[in-house]
Design a protein around this motif. Structure first.
Motif, PDB file in Angstrom:
ATOM      1  N   ILE A   1      -8.934  -7.211   0.365  1.00  0.00           N
ATOM      2  CA  ILE A   1      -8.184  -6.065  -0.135  1.00  0.00           C
ATOM      3  C   ILE A   1      -8.909  -5.440  -1.330  1.00  0.00           C
ATOM      4  CG2 ILE A   1      -6.770  -7.463  -1.712  1.00  0.00           C
ATOM      5  CD1 ILE A   1      -5.420  -4.549   0.352  1.00  0.00           C
ATOM      6  N   GLN A   2      -8.908  -4.117  -1.405  1.00  0.00           N
ATOM      7  CA  GLN A   2      -9.566  -3.396  -2.496  1.00  0.00           C
ATOM      8  C   GLN A   2      -8.568  -2.434  -3.142  1.00  0.00           C
ATOM      9  OE1 GLN A   2     -12.801  -3.792  -3.519  1.00  0.00           O
ATOM     10  NE2 GLN A   2     -13.034  -5.450  -2.024  1.00  0.00           N
ATOM     11  N   LEU A   3      -8.395  -2.549  -4.443  1.00  0.00           N
ATOM     12  CA  LEU A   3      -7.481  -1.643  -5.142  1.00  0.00           C
ATOM     13  C   LEU A   3      -7.943  -0.196  -5.016  1.00  0.00           C
ATOM     14  CD1 LEU A   3      -6.609  -3.614  -8.400  1.00  0.00           C
ATOM     15  CD2 LEU A   3      -5.209  -3.302  -6.363  1.00  0.00           C
ATOM     16  N   ASP A   4      -9.246  -0.007  -4.835  1.00  0.00           N
ATOM     17  CA  ASP A   4      -9.772   1.359  -4.713  1.00  0.00           C
ATOM     18  C   ASP A   4      -9.245   2.061  -3.464  1.00  0.00           C
ATOM     19  OD1 ASP A   4     -11.177   0.919  -6.992  1.00  0.00           O
ATOM     20  OD2 ASP A   4     -13.103   0.547  -6.011  1.00  0.00           O
ATOM     21  N   ASP A   5      -8.713   1.283  -2.502  1.00  0.00           N
ATOM     22  CA  ASP A   5      -8.137   1.895  -1.301  1.00  0.00           C
ATOM     23  C   ASP A   5      -6.806   2.585  -1.600  1.00  0.00           C
ATOM     24  OD1 ASP A   5     -10.235   0.915   0.160  1.00  0.00           O
ATOM     25  OD2 ASP A   5      -9.148  -0.807   0.969  1.00  0.00           O
ATOM     26  N   TYR A   6      -6.245   2.341  -2.798  1.00  0.00           N
ATOM     27  CA  TYR A   6      -4.915   2.837  -3.119  1.00  0.00           C
ATOM     28  C   TYR A   6      -4.909   3.542  -4.473  1.00  0.00           C
ATOM     29  CZ  TYR A   6      -4.054  -0.647   0.478  1.00  0.00           C
ATOM     30  OH  TYR A   6      -4.109  -1.375   1.644  1.00  0.00           O
ATOM     31  N   PRO A   7      -5.676   4.617  -4.634  1.00  0.00           N
ATOM     32  CA  PRO A   7      -5.675   5.324  -5.922  1.00  0.00           C
ATOM     33  C   PRO A   7      -4.322   5.963  -6.193  1.00  0.00           C
ATOM     34  CG  PRO A   7      -6.854   6.580  -4.236  1.00  0.00           C
ATOM     35  CD  PRO A   7      -6.558   5.247  -3.625  1.00  0.00           C
ATOM     36  N   LEU A   8      -3.865   5.833  -7.420  1.00  0.00           N
ATOM     37  CA  LEU A   8      -2.562   6.376  -7.790  1.00  0.00           C
ATOM     38  C   LEU A   8      -2.577   7.895  -7.746  1.00  0.00           C
ATOM     39  CD1 LEU A   8      -1.592   4.108 -10.823  1.00  0.00           C
ATOM     40  CD2 LEU A   8      -0.924   3.858  -8.432  1.00  0.00           C
ATOM     41  N   ASP A   9      -1.442   8.460  -7.342  1.00  0.00           N
ATOM     42  CA  ASP A   9      -1.290   9.918  -7.295  1.00  0.00           C
ATOM     43  C   ASP A   9       0.079  10.261  -7.870  1.00  0.00           C
ATOM     44  OD1 ASP A   9      -0.977  12.590  -6.747  1.00  0.00           O
ATOM     45  OD2 ASP A   9      -1.761  12.479  -4.703  1.00  0.00           O
ATOM     46  N   PRO A  10       0.135  10.813  -9.073  1.00  0.00           N
ATOM     47  CA  PRO A  10       1.428  11.107  -9.707  1.00  0.00           C
ATOM     48  C   PRO A  10       2.247  12.140  -8.948  1.00  0.00           C
ATOM     49  CG  PRO A  10      -0.389  12.088 -10.943  1.00  0.00           C
ATOM     50  CD  PRO A  10      -1.000  11.199  -9.921  1.00  0.00           C
TER      51      PRO A  10
ATOM     52  N   GLY B   1       0.734   4.148   7.632  1.00  0.00           N
ATOM     53  CA  GLY B   1      -0.614   4.053   8.176  1.00  0.00           C
ATOM     54  C   GLY B   1      -1.182   2.647   8.122  1.00  0.00           C
ATOM     55  N   TYR B   2      -2.395   2.512   8.607  1.00  0.00           N
ATOM     56  CA  TYR B   2      -3.008   1.206   8.810  1.00  0.00           C
ATOM     57  C   TYR B   2      -3.176   0.402   7.531  1.00  0.00           C
ATOM     58  CZ  TYR B   2      -4.161   2.051  13.724  1.00  0.00           C
ATOM     59  OH  TYR B   2      -4.091   2.258  15.068  1.00  0.00           O
ATOM     60  N   ARG B   3      -3.434   1.058   6.410  1.00  0.00           N
ATOM     61  CA  ARG B   3      -3.653   0.310   5.174  1.00  0.00           C
ATOM     62  C   ARG B   3      -2.355  -0.114   4.502  1.00  0.00           C
ATOM     63  NH1 ARG B   3      -8.986   3.214   2.396  1.00  0.00           N
ATOM     64  NH2 ARG B   3     -10.474   2.361   3.909  1.00  0.00           N
ATOM     65  N   SER B   4      -1.223   0.285   5.057  1.00  0.00           N
ATOM     66  CA  SER B   4       0.056  -0.149   4.496  1.00  0.00           C
ATOM     67  C   SER B   4       0.490  -1.504   5.048  1.00  0.00           C
ATOM     68  CB  SER B   4       1.145   0.891   4.796  1.00  0.00           C
ATOM     69  OG  SER B   4       1.437   0.919   6.187  1.00  0.00           O
ATOM     70  N   PHE B   5      -0.191  -1.994   6.076  1.00  0.00           N
ATOM     71  CA  PHE B   5       0.229  -3.245   6.728  1.00  0.00           C
ATOM     72  C   PHE B   5      -0.172  -4.469   5.897  1.00  0.00           C
ATOM     73  CE2 PHE B   5      -0.694  -1.047  11.054  1.00  0.00           C
ATOM     74  CZ  PHE B   5       0.377  -0.217  10.854  1.00  0.00           C
ATOM     75  N   THR B   6       0.660  -5.488   5.951  1.00  0.00           N
ATOM     76  CA  THR B   6       0.265  -6.820   5.492  1.00  0.00           C
ATOM     77  C   THR B   6       0.022  -7.686   6.724  1.00  0.00           C
ATOM     78  OG1 THR B   6       2.572  -7.584   5.406  1.00  0.00           O
ATOM     79  CG2 THR B   6       1.636  -6.670   3.373  1.00  0.00           C
ATOM     80  N   VAL B   7      -0.604  -8.837   6.500  1.00  0.00           N
ATOM     81  CA  VAL B   7      -0.748  -9.803   7.593  1.00  0.00           C
ATOM     82  C   VAL B   7       0.661 -10.224   8.001  1.00  0.00           C
ATOM     83  CG1 VAL B   7      -1.669 -12.042   8.289  1.00  0.00           C
ATOM     84  CG2 VAL B   7      -2.942 -10.600   6.669  1.00  0.00           C
ATOM     85  N   PRO B   8       1.060 -10.007   9.255  1.00  0.00           N
ATOM     86  CA  PRO B   8       2.453 -10.242   9.637  1.00  0.00           C
ATOM     87  C   PRO B   8       2.801 -11.729   9.707  1.00  0.00           C
ATOM     88  CG  PRO B   8       1.149  -9.568  11.542  1.00  0.00           C
ATOM     89  CD  PRO B   8       0.260  -9.430  10.349  1.00  0.00           C
ATOM     90  N   GLY B   9       3.966 -12.069   9.160  1.00  0.00           N
ATOM     91  CA  GLY B   9       4.361 -13.475   9.112  1.00  0.00           C
ATOM     92  C   GLY B   9       5.466 -13.872  10.062  1.00  0.00           C
TER      93      GLY B   9
END
Length: 277
Positions: free
Chosen positions: A27-36, A56-64
C-alpha cells in the motif's frame, strides 16, 4: 469485513472471530492524496482525489469474509460448507429481485456503476438502472459460490479463483496481490466483556462498537430508574448515553464519524448456541 461473536452453550463461553479486511502489503499513501474539495466518506475519513478510498479498485481491502465465516463453520459449525452454501447458490443462480427501492438505489449509484463494465453489465442493462419486476443476472457469482463449496475458501485465497481475482484487481489499479490473498487469516480472540444490570455482555473486541456499547449502558444504569414508566426521560437518557459514548470514540480516534450503517444478523439454535454476525 466483519466480526462474529459465538456463544457456545455447553461450554458457557463466547468466542470472537475478527475478519476485518486488511491493506495490501505494498500500500502507498501517495495513491490517496487528500483533496479538500471532496467530502468526507460515510465513515468519516477525509476526502481524497477521485474518491479513491471509497470507490473503485483502490478502495478495496483484502476481503476477510470467506476466511472468517469458513473458520466459524470449521471450528464451531455442525453442517458442511457445501450444504450451507446451497441456498446462496440457488439465490445467486436465480438472480437479484428488483423492486422500486432497488431501482432507486441503483439509480443513486449509477454514476459509479457506469465506470466499470462488469458492474454496468449487471445493474445498468441497456445503459439505464434496472427496472422493477425482474431478476437481474449476477454474472459469475453462482459459479464462484459453487467453486468455494466444492474446494473450500482456499480456492478464493490461493487457488485459481484467487489468481483471477488478484489479476483483475491489479489490472484495475489495486495493489492487492495473490500473496496478500494467500496470507490472509482471521483473528480468533476472546470477547470484550461488560456488565449491565446483572447481565454479562460479550462484544467483538475494542475495535468493534463494544466499547461504545458498554460506556453507553454504564451511563444508562447510572441515570435511568427502570422502576419509572417509559417516557420522554427514557429516550433523553439513551440519547445522552449515546452522545457521551460517541464523544469518547471521537477523542480516541481523533476524528468524528458523522454517519454510517452496519448489517447485523443474529441466530440461536434449540441448544442455546447463539451467533451475532
Amino acid at each position: 469485513s466483519g466480526y462474529i461473536v459465538i456463544w457456545l452453550a455447553e461450554e458457557k463461553r463466547a468466542q470472537v472471530i475478527d475478519f476485518q479486511g486488511t491493506l495490501p502489503q505494498t500500500i502507498q499513501l501517495d495513491d490517496y492524496p487528500l483533496d479538500p474539495d471532496v467530502p468526507e466518506s460515510i465513515m468519516g475519513f477525509p476526502g481524497v482525489v477521485d474518491n479513491a478510498n471509497v470507490a473503485g479498485y483502490r478502495s478495496f481491502t483484502v476481503p476477510g469474509a470467506w476466511s472468517g465465516l469458513s473458520a466459524a463453520v470449521d471450528k464451531f459449525g455442525r453442517l458442511g460448507r457445501d450444504r450451507i452454501l446451497q441456498p446462496a447458490i440457488q439465490l445467486a443462480t436465480r438472480g437479484l429481485p428488483v423492486d422500486w427501492f432497488t431501482t432507486l438505489q441503483i439509480a443513486l449509484e449509477a454514476g459509479e456503476l457506469a465506470k466499470y463494465p462488469s458492474s454496468a453489465a449487471v445493474y445498468l442493462p441497456g445503459g439505464a438502472p434496472a427496472q422493477p419486476e425482474q431478476f437481474l443476472s449476477l454474472g459469475n457469482l453462482s459459479k464462484t459460490l459453487q467453486s468455494i463449496a466444492e474446494n473450500g475458501p482456499e480456492e478464493f485465497y490461493s487457488g485459481k479463483l484467487g489468481e483471477q481475482i488478484a489479476a483483475d484487481l491489479q489490472a484495475g489499479g489495486s495493489r492487492i496481490s495473490i500473496e496478500d490473498l494467500a496470507s490472509y487469516e482471521p483473528v480468533l480472540m476472546d470477547p470484550l466483556v461488560g456488565q449491565h444490570r446483572g447481565a454479562t455482555l460479550y462484544t467483538a473486541g475494542e475495535n468493534s462498537g463494544g466499547l461504545r456499547l458498554n460506556e453507553a449502558l454504564e451511563y444508562v444504569a447510572e441515570h435511568l430508574d427502570v422502576g419509572q414508566p417509559i417516557g420522554a426521560h427514557t429516550y433523553s437518557t439513551y440519547a445522552s448515553a449515546l452522545n457521551k459514548a460517541f464523544k469518547s470514540h471521537k477523542e480516541r480516534l481523533g476524528r468524528i464519524i458523522t454517519a454510517g450503517c452496519t448489517s447485523h444478523m443474529s441466530a440461536v439454535d434449540a441448544d442455546g448456541n447463539m451467533v451475532a454476525l
